[in-house]
Design a protein around this motif. Structure first.
Motif, PDB file in Angstrom:
ATOM      1  N   THR A 513       0.829  -1.202   0.000  1.00 49.03           N
ATOM      2  CA  THR A 513       0.000   0.000   0.000  1.00 49.03           C
ATOM      3  C   THR A 513       0.860   1.248   0.000  1.00 49.03           C
ATOM      4  OG1 THR A 513      -1.754   1.201   1.170  1.00 49.03           O
ATOM      5  CG2 THR A 513      -0.160   0.009   2.524  1.00 49.03           C
ATOM      6  N   ASP A 514       0.336   2.324  -0.622  1.00 45.15           N
ATOM      7  CA  ASP A 514       1.073   3.592  -0.630  1.00 45.15           C
ATOM      8  C   ASP A 514       0.388   4.653   0.232  1.00 45.15           C
ATOM      9  OD1 ASP A 514      -1.147   4.244  -2.170  1.00 45.15           O
ATOM     10  OD2 ASP A 514       0.016   5.382  -3.661  1.00 45.15           O
ATOM     11  N   GLY A 515      -0.592   4.236   1.057  1.00 43.78           N
ATOM     12  CA  GLY A 515      -1.291   5.204   1.892  1.00 43.78           C
ATOM     13  C   GLY A 515      -1.721   4.608   3.213  1.00 43.78           C
ATOM     14  N   SER A 516      -2.491   5.334   3.967  1.00 45.71           N
ATOM     15  CA  SER A 516      -3.086   4.851   5.210  1.00 45.71           C
ATOM     16  C   SER A 516      -4.582   4.677   4.988  1.00 45.71           C
ATOM     17  CB  SER A 516      -2.829   5.851   6.345  1.00 45.71           C
ATOM     18  OG  SER A 516      -3.355   7.121   6.004  1.00 45.71           O
ATOM     19  N   ASN A 517      -5.246   4.032   5.934  1.00 48.62           N
ATOM     20  CA  ASN A 517      -6.669   3.765   5.768  1.00 48.62           C
ATOM     21  C   ASN A 517      -7.460   5.065   5.613  1.00 48.62           C
ATOM     22  OD1 ASN A 517      -8.935   1.731   5.946  1.00 48.62           O
ATOM     23  ND2 ASN A 517      -9.557   3.200   7.525  1.00 48.62           N
ATOM     24  N   GLN A 518      -8.309   5.124   4.551  1.00 46.33           N
ATOM     25  CA  GLN A 518      -9.106   6.312   4.278  1.00 46.33           C
ATOM     26  C   GLN A 518     -10.601   6.015   4.236  1.00 46.33           C
ATOM     27  OE1 GLN A 518      -7.046   7.081   0.583  1.00 46.33           O
ATOM     28  NE2 GLN A 518      -5.917   8.820   1.469  1.00 46.33           N
ATOM     29  N   ASP A 519     -10.973   4.816   4.596  1.00 48.17           N
ATOM     30  CA  ASP A 519     -12.383   4.439   4.595  1.00 48.17           C
ATOM     31  C   ASP A 519     -12.981   4.760   5.968  1.00 48.17           C
ATOM     32  OD1 ASP A 519     -14.876   3.359   4.402  1.00 48.17           O
ATOM     33  OD2 ASP A 519     -14.219   1.346   3.829  1.00 48.17           O
ATOM     34  N   ARG A 520     -13.756   5.825   6.045  1.00 42.18           N
ATOM     35  CA  ARG A 520     -14.314   6.268   7.322  1.00 42.18           C
ATOM     36  C   ARG A 520     -15.369   5.311   7.858  1.00 42.18           C
ATOM     37  NH1 ARG A 520     -15.092  12.785   6.145  1.00 42.18           N
ATOM     38  NH2 ARG A 520     -12.872  13.230   5.734  1.00 42.18           N
ATOM     39  N   LEU A 521     -15.900   4.446   6.989  1.00 40.86           N
ATOM     40  CA  LEU A 521     -16.955   3.520   7.414  1.00 40.86           C
ATOM     41  C   LEU A 521     -16.386   2.160   7.834  1.00 40.86           C
ATOM     42  CD1 LEU A 521     -19.623   4.260   4.643  1.00 40.86           C
ATOM     43  CD2 LEU A 521     -19.450   5.267   6.936  1.00 40.86           C
ATOM     44  N   SER A 522     -15.092   2.016   7.786  1.00 37.54           N
ATOM     45  CA  SER A 522     -14.497   0.711   8.070  1.00 37.54           C
ATOM     46  C   SER A 522     -14.327   0.504   9.565  1.00 37.54           C
ATOM     47  CB  SER A 522     -13.134   0.602   7.386  1.00 37.54           C
ATOM     48  OG  SER A 522     -12.165   1.364   8.085  1.00 37.54           O
ATOM     49  N   ILE A 523     -13.901  -0.686   9.921  1.00 42.36           N
ATOM     50  CA  ILE A 523     -13.541  -0.994  11.296  1.00 42.36           C
ATOM     51  C   ILE A 523     -12.421  -0.056  11.741  1.00 42.36           C
ATOM     52  CG2 ILE A 523     -11.835  -2.718  10.580  1.00 42.36           C
ATOM     53  CD1 ILE A 523     -12.601  -4.409  12.977  1.00 42.36           C
ATOM     54  N   SER A 524     -12.347   0.256  13.013  1.00 38.02           N
ATOM     55  CA  SER A 524     -11.283   1.133  13.504  1.00 38.02           C
ATOM     56  C   SER A 524      -9.972   0.362  13.613  1.00 38.02           C
ATOM     57  CB  SER A 524     -11.649   1.711  14.871  1.00 38.02           C
ATOM     58  OG  SER A 524     -11.652   0.677  15.850  1.00 38.02           O
ATOM     59  N   ARG A 525      -8.884   1.112  13.727  1.00 37.09           N
ATOM     60  CA  ARG A 525      -7.586   0.453  13.847  1.00 37.09           C
ATOM     61  C   ARG A 525      -7.510  -0.383  15.128  1.00 37.09           C
ATOM     62  NH1 ARG A 525      -1.773   3.516  14.170  1.00 37.09           N
ATOM     63  NH2 ARG A 525      -2.748   4.745  12.498  1.00 37.09           N
ATOM     64  N   SER A 526      -7.945   0.173  16.238  1.00 38.65           N
ATOM     65  CA  SER A 526      -7.866  -0.562  17.500  1.00 38.65           C
ATOM     66  C   SER A 526      -8.724  -1.818  17.455  1.00 38.65           C
ATOM     67  CB  SER A 526      -8.291   0.333  18.662  1.00 38.65           C
ATOM     68  OG  SER A 526      -9.619   0.801  18.480  1.00 38.65           O
ATOM     69  N   ALA A 527      -9.907  -1.715  16.814  1.00 42.70           N
ATOM     70  CA  ALA A 527     -10.775  -2.889  16.711  1.00 42.70           C
ATOM     71  C   ALA A 527     -10.155  -3.932  15.779  1.00 42.70           C
ATOM     72  CB  ALA A 527     -12.156  -2.480  16.211  1.00 42.70           C
ATOM     73  N   LEU A 528      -9.513  -3.469  14.696  1.00 39.56           N
ATOM     74  CA  LEU A 528      -8.842  -4.393  13.772  1.00 39.56           C
ATOM     75  C   LEU A 528      -7.726  -5.154  14.494  1.00 39.56           C
ATOM     76  CD1 LEU A 528      -8.002  -5.551  10.996  1.00 39.56           C
ATOM     77  CD2 LEU A 528      -6.633  -3.462  10.662  1.00 39.56           C
ATOM     78  N   ILE A 529      -6.908  -4.445  15.241  1.00 45.33           N
ATOM     79  CA  ILE A 529      -5.783  -5.082  15.926  1.00 45.33           C
ATOM     80  C   ILE A 529      -6.281  -6.063  16.982  1.00 45.33           C
ATOM     81  CG2 ILE A 529      -3.849  -4.627  17.501  1.00 45.33           C
ATOM     82  CD1 ILE A 529      -3.407  -2.022  15.864  1.00 45.33           C
ATOM     83  N   ALA A 530      -7.330  -5.656  17.697  1.00 46.82           N
ATOM     84  CA  ALA A 530      -7.894  -6.559  18.705  1.00 46.82           C
ATOM     85  C   ALA A 530      -8.430  -7.833  18.050  1.00 46.82           C
ATOM     86  CB  ALA A 530      -8.996  -5.852  19.482  1.00 46.82           C
ATOM     87  N   GLU A 531      -9.060  -7.688  16.895  1.00 45.85           N
ATOM     88  CA  GLU A 531      -9.623  -8.854  16.200  1.00 45.85           C
ATOM     89  C   GLU A 531      -8.511  -9.744  15.647  1.00 45.85           C
ATOM     90  OE1 GLU A 531     -12.835 -11.261  14.976  1.00 45.85           O
ATOM     91  OE2 GLU A 531     -12.692  -9.571  16.372  1.00 45.85           O
ATOM     92  N   LEU A 532      -7.456  -9.134  15.101  1.00 49.67           N
ATOM     93  CA  LEU A 532      -6.328  -9.921  14.591  1.00 49.67           C
ATOM     94  C   LEU A 532      -5.653 -10.700  15.713  1.00 49.67           C
ATOM     95  CD1 LEU A 532      -4.679  -7.370  12.115  1.00 49.67           C
ATOM     96  CD2 LEU A 532      -6.002  -9.415  11.514  1.00 49.67           C
ATOM     97  N   GLU A 533      -5.477 -10.052  16.865  1.00 45.78           N
ATOM     98  CA  GLU A 533      -4.843 -10.736  18.003  1.00 45.78           C
ATOM     99  C   GLU A 533      -5.710 -11.887  18.500  1.00 45.78           C
ATOM    100  OE1 GLU A 533      -4.250  -7.467  20.653  1.00 45.78           O
ATOM    101  OE2 GLU A 533      -2.216  -7.046  19.893  1.00 45.78           O
ATOM    102  N   LYS A 534      -7.019 -11.708  18.435  1.00 43.79           N
ATOM    103  CA  LYS A 534      -7.925 -12.774  18.868  1.00 43.79           C
ATOM    104  C   LYS A 534      -7.900 -13.938  17.882  1.00 43.79           C
ATOM    105  CE  LYS A 534     -12.416 -12.198  18.574  1.00 43.79           C
ATOM    106  NZ  LYS A 534     -13.793 -11.694  18.845  1.00 43.79           N
TER     107      LYS A 534
END
Length: 598
Positions: A513-534
């Motif tokens: 990727t050449d950018g950071s997340n720009q989808d305002r309707l997506s899962i949040s970063r903290s929620a994504l990381i928590a889900e990946l760790e789970k």
């Protein structure tokens, strides 16, 4: 803070009974060598292992972990210093030498989590020090010089060597590898490149030689590595032990025996000496197009934590290893001394003979670059294990940005080209898939699977997975108004990769990727990381290898996401670097998975 335990530490007879003394930052080791070298005139006596009475109370203790091949010589020098009362700044030196496998020490130091329990490390190659510094949070190492040299060779038993035209015929690395892997009668073995610097240096030399010889070389090297992977041993000594011995009638018969192995000159010397015959068993070929050598670097470990006394004693001992008695002992054990003429008697005893170009291997001028070695190790990792990789490419509008220095080529143009090139590193058993992502790409979803993750199949077959991927790479195009939908994409592809996990393969995701997340309707970063760790399962690991392209990508974001899966993140300024970074990342992530747990 705890301290690393060396592998097999219980087998040593020396424990650290003294407390740590005052610490301070010291000067770089190379400058200390000059300071202490002036005091190297103390006489050294042999035959005594205990201290003189005058040294009993003030000795400075140095623990030194050495490569098993050179450890006996270094231990003998330490015994001479102890018995002779050799001093550093008026204090005797108590140097304790333990033999440790290089890859095991490298894995311990690469974790960087605890202080090591030795002040000096003497591996057989700078390869290991480089790996410590490029993998994880490695313990700092300060190179102070080189103790010995031993060139990497192609060692063949007498019958096979003479069949290849030894000693008159010379070969390139690629020619020797081709001769060995193209014939069922000439079985080639090696130390495992993940555990043997000799094996890694030889395979890197073969790859470089093959790439200089023409098209299709990458695939040929991968195929050669695959064949070699069936006949590797954990160590060089173990690899030498697989050679067929003529006196046992094994040279042409036993399929478990090798006719040739990649071996250091010193290991060949030791092998021949162990045979107990006047005529060496081995015939050494010194390839004409490269000269990798084991260089035995003397590394100060975590130098800033050493006391002044320890640092000076460590460098004083290094100077002792360069004195005539130590040099003679090194030569007697089959090592070359740095910056000295090549001893022809040593070469002859190892199995070398003119016109083989053995004299061109007297220094490290042919040292292979660290990044090239890392690429080879990454290629080896995926070759041995076979890989299952799902590649996920950002096709947002910013991927149309021109790449500086590449004319009108955009980021997506160079990414396509690099992915096509990278495909050549993989063998038919490897499984590769492709996704693309950008906001609104597929209805409400930010991602789309273009090619399912399946085995590549035959090289060049028009209906193969390899051919489908090549066409899909060619068709990748940036979506003009698309933004970067990173978070939802990462979660979706991670879930699918886990569902399709294949045991005994290197399973991973590669996200570009050449950018950071720009989808305002997506899962949040903290929620994504928590889900990946789970979701992360240590019994079915799928590490994320994230590659940030250009200055606009958020590397910190990618590091945080990758860490949740046991993966790694990297940044490149030019998409052309992607191939090298993928291979380096595969090596790094694989190294992390092998590192001992605290």
């Amino acid at each position: 803070m705890g301290r690393h335990s060396l592998p097999d530490a219980a087998t040593t007879d020396d424990t650290r009974s003294r407390p740590r003394v005052r610490r301070r930052t010291v000067a770089v080791a190379a400058s200390l060598v000059l300071a202490v070298a002036a005091g190297t005139g103390a006489a050294v006596r042999t035959g005594l292992l205990s201290f003189p009475d005058s040294c009993a109370d003030d000795a400075v203790r140095i623990d030194l972990a050495a490569s098993p091949d050179i450890a006996p010589v270094v231990r003998a020098a330490a015994d001479r210093a102890r018995a002779g009362g050799v001093r550093s700044d008026g204090q005797c030196m108590d140097v304790r030498v333990v033999a440790r496998h290089n890859h095991e020490v490298a894995e311990l130091l690469a974790t960087g989590s605890n202080s090591p329990d030795y002040e000096v490390w003497l591996p057989d190659s700078a390869v290991w020090a480089d790996r410590v510094q490029t993998t994880g949070d490695g313990v700092p190492l300060t190179p102070a010089g080189n103790i010995a040299l031993s060139p990497v060779t192609f060692a063949a038993v007498a019958e096979a060597g003479e069949g290849l035209g030894w000693p008159d015929r010379t070969y390139t690395w690629a020619e020797l590898s081709s001769a060995a892997t193209s014939s069922e009668r000439l079985r080639l073995g090696s130390g495992d490149p993940a555990r043997s610097a000799t094996g890694l240096l030889a395979l890197t030399a073969v790859a470089g030689s093959a790439r200089g010889s023409g098209s299709g070389s990458d695939t040929a090297v991968a195929a050669a590595a695959k064949a070699l992977s069936q006949r590797v041993a954990d160590t060089d000594t173990a690899a030498a032990a697989t050679l067929a011995r003529a006196e046992s009638g094994e040279a042409a018969g036993d399929p478990a025996r090798n006719q040739a192995v990649f071996l250091s000159e010193q290991a060949a010397f030791a092998y021949n000496k162990g045979a107990g015959q006047d005529i060496p068993d081995l015939r050494l070929f010194y390839p004409s197009d490269a000269s990798p050598a084991l260089d035995f670097p003397y590394e100060l470990v975590d130098e800033t934590s050493l006391s002044t006394d320890e640092s000076r004693a460590a460098t004083r001992f290094m100077a002792l290893l360069a004195e005539p008695a130590s040099r003679r002992a090194l030569t007697a054990a089959g090592f070359r001394a740095p910056d000295q003429e090549v001893p022809e008697a040593l070469v002859a005893a190892a199995g070398g003979r003119a016109p083989q170009p053995f004299a061109d291997r007297g220094d490290t001028s042919g040292a292979l670059p660290s990044d090239v070695l890392q690429q080879t190790l990454g290629m080896w990792t995926i070759t041995v294990q076979s890989a299952r990789l799902t590649t996920v490419v950002d096709v947002s509008g910013s991927m149309q940005t021109p790449v500086p220095g590449r004319g009108m080529q955009s980021r997506i143009d160079v990414t396509r080209e690099t992915l096509r090139q990278a495909l050549a590193n993989f063998t038919p058993e490897d499984e590769i898939g492709l996704w693309e992502f950008a906001t609104g790409l597929d209805g409400s979803r930010d991602y789309r699977e273009l090619v399912p993750t399946d085995p590549l199949g035959p090289v060049g077959a028009s209906g193969s997975q390899r051919a489908r991927l090549t066409r899909a790479f060619d068709d990748l195009a940036a979506v003009p108004n698309g933004a970067t939908g990173l978070y939802d994409t990462t979660l979706a592809v991670f879930r699918q990769a886990q569902d399709g996990y294949v045991k005994d393969k290197f399973n991973a995701l590669v996200v570009l990727t050449d950018g950071s997340n720009q989808d305002r309707l997506s899962i949040s970063r903290s929620a994504l990381i928590a889900e990946l760790e789970k979701l992360d399962d240590p019994n079915a690991p799928v590490p994320l290898i994230a590659i940030a392209i250009g200055p606009d990508a958020d590397l910190d974001e990618l590091v945080e996401i990758a860490d949740a899966t046991g993966g790694a993140a990297y940044q490149v300024s030019d998409p052309a670097e992607i191939e090298a970074v993928i291979l380096k990342a595969i090596m790094t992530v694989g190294q992390k998975s092998r590192a001992p747990q605290e």
